[in-house]
Design an enzyme around this catalytic site. Sequence first.
Site, PDB file in Angstrom:
ATOM      1  N   GLU A 143       7.464   9.021   0.219  1.00 13.49           N
ATOM      2  CA  GLU A 143       8.811   8.798   0.783  1.00 13.49           C
ATOM      3  C   GLU A 143       8.769   8.509   2.276  1.00 13.49           C
ATOM      4  O   GLU A 143       9.615   8.983   3.036  1.00 13.49           O
ATOM      5  CB  GLU A 143       9.720  10.015   0.534  1.00 13.49           C
ATOM      6  CG  GLU A 143      10.090  10.241  -0.902  1.00 13.49           C
ATOM      7  CD  GLU A 143      10.785   9.050  -1.514  1.00 13.49           C
ATOM      8  OE1 GLU A 143      11.385   8.247  -0.777  1.00 13.49           O
ATOM      9  OE2 GLU A 143      10.709   8.915  -2.743  1.00 13.49           O
TER      10      GLU A 143
HETATM   11  C1  LIG Z   1       1.682  11.335  -5.629  1.00 19.26           C
HETATM   12  C2  LIG Z   1       2.407  10.144  -5.098  1.00 19.26           C
HETATM   13  C3  LIG Z   1       3.598   9.763  -5.664  1.00 19.26           C
HETATM   14  C4  LIG Z   1       4.233   8.600  -5.226  1.00 19.26           C
HETATM   15  N1  LIG Z   1       5.362   8.170  -5.885  1.00 19.26           N
HETATM   16  C5  LIG Z   1       5.858   6.941  -5.580  1.00 19.26           C
HETATM   17  C6  LIG Z   1       6.900   6.370  -6.362  1.00 19.26           C
HETATM   18  O1  LIG Z   1       7.411   6.984  -7.311  1.00 19.26           O
HETATM   19  N2  LIG Z   1       7.321   5.131  -6.055  1.00 19.26           N
HETATM   20  C7  LIG Z   1       6.789   4.414  -5.030  1.00 19.26           C
HETATM   21  O2  LIG Z   1       7.225   3.292  -4.814  1.00 19.26           O
HETATM   22  N3  LIG Z   1       5.805   4.925  -4.267  1.00 19.26           N
HETATM   23  C8  LIG Z   1       5.330   6.164  -4.520  1.00 19.26           C
HETATM   24  N4  LIG Z   1       4.303   6.682  -3.760  1.00 19.26           N
HETATM   25  C9  LIG Z   1       3.741   5.881  -2.688  1.00 19.26           C
HETATM   26  C10 LIG Z   1       3.989   6.435  -1.308  1.00 19.26           C
HETATM   27  O3  LIG Z   1       5.321   6.256  -0.952  1.00 19.26           O
HETATM   28  C11 LIG Z   1       2.981   5.747  -0.372  1.00 19.26           C
HETATM   29  O4  LIG Z   1       1.721   6.316  -0.637  1.00 19.26           O
HETATM   30  C12 LIG Z   1       3.350   5.910   1.081  1.00 19.26           C
HETATM   31  O5  LIG Z   1       4.514   5.195   1.372  1.00 19.26           O
HETATM   32  C13 LIG Z   1       2.227   5.426   2.014  1.00 19.26           C
HETATM   33  O6  LIG Z   1       1.763   4.172   1.652  1.00 19.26           O
HETATM   34  P1  LIG Z   1       0.179   3.933   1.479  1.00 19.26           P
HETATM   35  O7  LIG Z   1      -0.343   4.969   0.570  1.00 19.26           O
HETATM   36  O8  LIG Z   1      -0.025   2.518   1.125  1.00 19.26           O
HETATM   37  O9  LIG Z   1      -0.413   4.229   2.910  1.00 19.26           O
HETATM   38  P2  LIG Z   1      -0.440   3.229   4.164  1.00 19.26           P
HETATM   39  O10 LIG Z   1       0.868   2.581   4.326  1.00 19.26           O
HETATM   40  O11 LIG Z   1      -1.649   2.367   4.050  1.00 19.26           O
HETATM   41  O12 LIG Z   1      -0.651   4.251   5.347  1.00 19.26           O
HETATM   42  C14 LIG Z   1      -1.936   4.830   5.680  1.00 19.26           C
HETATM   43  C15 LIG Z   1      -1.787   5.568   7.020  1.00 19.26           C
HETATM   44  O13 LIG Z   1      -1.442   4.630   8.045  1.00 19.26           O
HETATM   45  C16 LIG Z   1      -0.249   5.037   8.700  1.00 19.26           C
HETATM   46  N5  LIG Z   1       0.557   3.853   9.032  1.00 19.26           N
HETATM   47  C17 LIG Z   1       0.892   2.828   8.211  1.00 19.26           C
HETATM   48  N6  LIG Z   1       1.649   1.944   8.872  1.00 19.26           N
HETATM   49  C18 LIG Z   1       1.816   2.406  10.113  1.00 19.26           C
HETATM   50  C19 LIG Z   1       2.522   1.949  11.255  1.00 19.26           C
HETATM   51  N7  LIG Z   1       3.240   0.828  11.248  1.00 19.26           N
HETATM   52  N8  LIG Z   1       2.486   2.696  12.382  1.00 19.26           N
HETATM   53  C20 LIG Z   1       1.804   3.854  12.417  1.00 19.26           C
HETATM   54  N9  LIG Z   1       1.125   4.341  11.365  1.00 19.26           N
HETATM   55  C21 LIG Z   1       1.128   3.630  10.218  1.00 19.26           C
HETATM   56  C22 LIG Z   1       0.484   5.931   7.719  1.00 19.26           C
HETATM   57  O14 LIG Z   1       1.349   6.853   8.373  1.00 19.26           O
HETATM   58  C23 LIG Z   1      -0.672   6.627   7.000  1.00 19.26           C
HETATM   59  O15 LIG Z   1      -1.075   7.750   7.716  1.00 19.26           O
HETATM   60  C24 LIG Z   1       3.683   7.874  -4.154  1.00 19.26           C
HETATM   61  C25 LIG Z   1       2.506   8.291  -3.545  1.00 19.26           C
HETATM   62  C26 LIG Z   1       1.855   9.409  -4.008  1.00 19.26           C
HETATM   63  C27 LIG Z   1       0.557   9.810  -3.364  1.00 19.26           C
END
Ligand SMILES: Cc1cc2nc3c(=O)[nH]c(=O)nc-3n(C[C@H](O)[C@H](O)[C@H](O)COP(=O)(O)OP(=O)(O)OC[C@H]3O[C@@H](n4cnc5c(N)ncnc54)[C@H](O)[C@@H]3O)c2cc1C
Length: 615
Positions: A457
Amino acid sequence: MRKTLQFFLFDWLRAETLSARPRFADHTRETFESVLDTCERIASEKFAPFNRRVDVDEPRMVDGSVVLPECAYETARAYVESGMLAAAQDYDLGGMQLPATVELAGNAFFSKAGIGLGGGTLLTVGNANLLMTHGTQMQREVFARNEFAGRWFGTMCLSEPQAGSSLSDILTRALPDGRDFESEPLGPRYRLYGNKMWITNGDHEITENIVHLVLAKIQEPDGRLPAGARGVSLFIVPKKLVNTEGELTGERNDVALAGLNHKLGYRGFPNTLLNFGEGKYLVGGSAGAIGYLVGKPGHGLQCMFHMMNEARINVGAGAVAIGMAGFEASLEYARNRSQGRKPGPAGKDPAAPPVRIIEHADVRRMLLAQKAYAEGGLALVLYCAKLVDDKATSDPEEAREAAALLEILTPIAKSWPSEWCLEANSLAIQVHGGYGYTRDYPVEQLWRDNRLNMIHEGTHGIQALDLLGRKVRMDGGAALVVLAGRIAGTVDRASSVPQFATRARELADAMSAVRNAVDEAWKAADPELALANATPFMQAFGHTVIAWLWLDAGLAAHAAMESDGSSIGKDHLSGKLHCVNYFFDYELPKTSGWLRPVATRSAACFAMQDESFTP
Ligand SMILES: Cc1cc2nc3c(=O)[nH]c(=O)nc-3n(C[C@H](O)[C@H](O)[C@H](O)COP(=O)(O)OP(=O)(O)OC[C@H]3O[C@@H](n4cnc5c(N)ncnc54)[C@H](O)[C@@H]3O)c2cc1C
């Protein structure tokens, strides 16, 4: 937790006064308490016994389907039967027009008993609520109504393998399906193609159908996808196709389960990789998942924010509930475990029997920290839920104020409990000593479950960017002014109560330091540098907000003690006053450390470049 909920709801927030508003006119404190009774009972009978089971027996994929332990189905049924799915809805939708404040309080029992149980029903409610706001009459009738009835569950399909935080980079594409797609009664009909990652409850057999809300980009005539957030649209994609009567047509939509993610915690819910439109289930002989547009093309993220804001408060509430579970488990442990002797003026008496560890001040520090974090977080999410009620049902002036406060407090409602109730869970393990590090006690699972909440989220970092980059500055800082006004109100009241006068000054100072840091951070008008310190800013802001809520709740506890008018007892009330002292002595001073790099525009992190990290 029940007594704390009663204190916050009735002694502090005066939730019973909500029944003066027409929407809640049929309610009284008694009806609110009976909702809490029901939730508490079902959670302890039907959820708590299975929390470990779903952790050990995690979801499996067998022959393309998700297999869950039987208790996952039973708890989902129990939740549906509790009536909580539709509790806040209108009577004619099968709801009870329950205030969001009481709904959140009731749900806390389920989350505390087993955060990974119940079939992910809060997602279903959020999904249906979005459709109630942005869907057509037909979409509400067919999809939302069946979700509130528990016949179908819902998902939110935003993330993709290459696009998590940055949703404007999604690649799922939507193409109009046929020439008369505009006249389709369920909404303009498209075919969707793409992969969605991390989808909670993306596939299961708990309900006969699943309503996916999917973000995708409508392909342009030249075959390209529009760039940026404005190109993102929202679609309803049912797992199985349905007609306008809400009946299954018998045809499977082209949504295929591609795999499961094996998670650290929250294992009662399957977390899935879904392929849309890969041709596994041909619809009318061709590949492409049928999706019905919600709202206008290009307004997908705006619509989704409706669900995400609600979900963010619920994420905070879930983190609080897990924090509370760890606190209660470690309190019980500390009351029963004997170890060591207390130091006296003449040293320790080795012949004396060992004392219970709760008699050691350092153990009480760890318990008090957990209590202050978990209950402080509970105060925050209840306060936000009350703002949701105020926004929807109070007079226009108060509703506007509530909307502004929600804007600025939602990132905190999500992030603060996620960080500090996780810390509470770590302390719960510490109180258990070596036993806490084993799977024979529940606290290690609680920590693993809670670790998710800083990630989904919108990660912690993304919440911080939203807060310092947008929320504290929008409309010329209007929301911050409203918040500062409310804090000043508490400071005024506390100043006239001798035992709180110093606390009032400390809070006023902390708030002016927060405001000063905002000004200083943006003085150089260099967004990248200002935002390099967004996370410590959010930590300081969050701690200041929680200090305010503790002081405000402390005033209520003090008044209840003075009048002897509270049903919850003096010991309980004095526990709240100890939390105020703890928070102001041990936690609020941390804010000046966090604000220093913000206000001085420290470049320590900003300047450290990739090459210099080489170990
Ligand atoms: C158990 C679980 C349930 C989930 N359920 C859902 C769901 O039901 N539906 C859904 O759509 N998604 C879901 N998600 C996805 C979740 O919302 C994403 O994992 C989350 O938004 C982060 O995206 P990412 O994993 O691609 O990480 P990334 O976006 O790659 O981020 C990696 C790191 O980089 C940092 N970062 C990224 N961009 C920036 C920036 N611009 N500035 C500074 N820092 C940055 C982040 O803070 C993080 O620390 C779920 C995830 C998990 C683990």
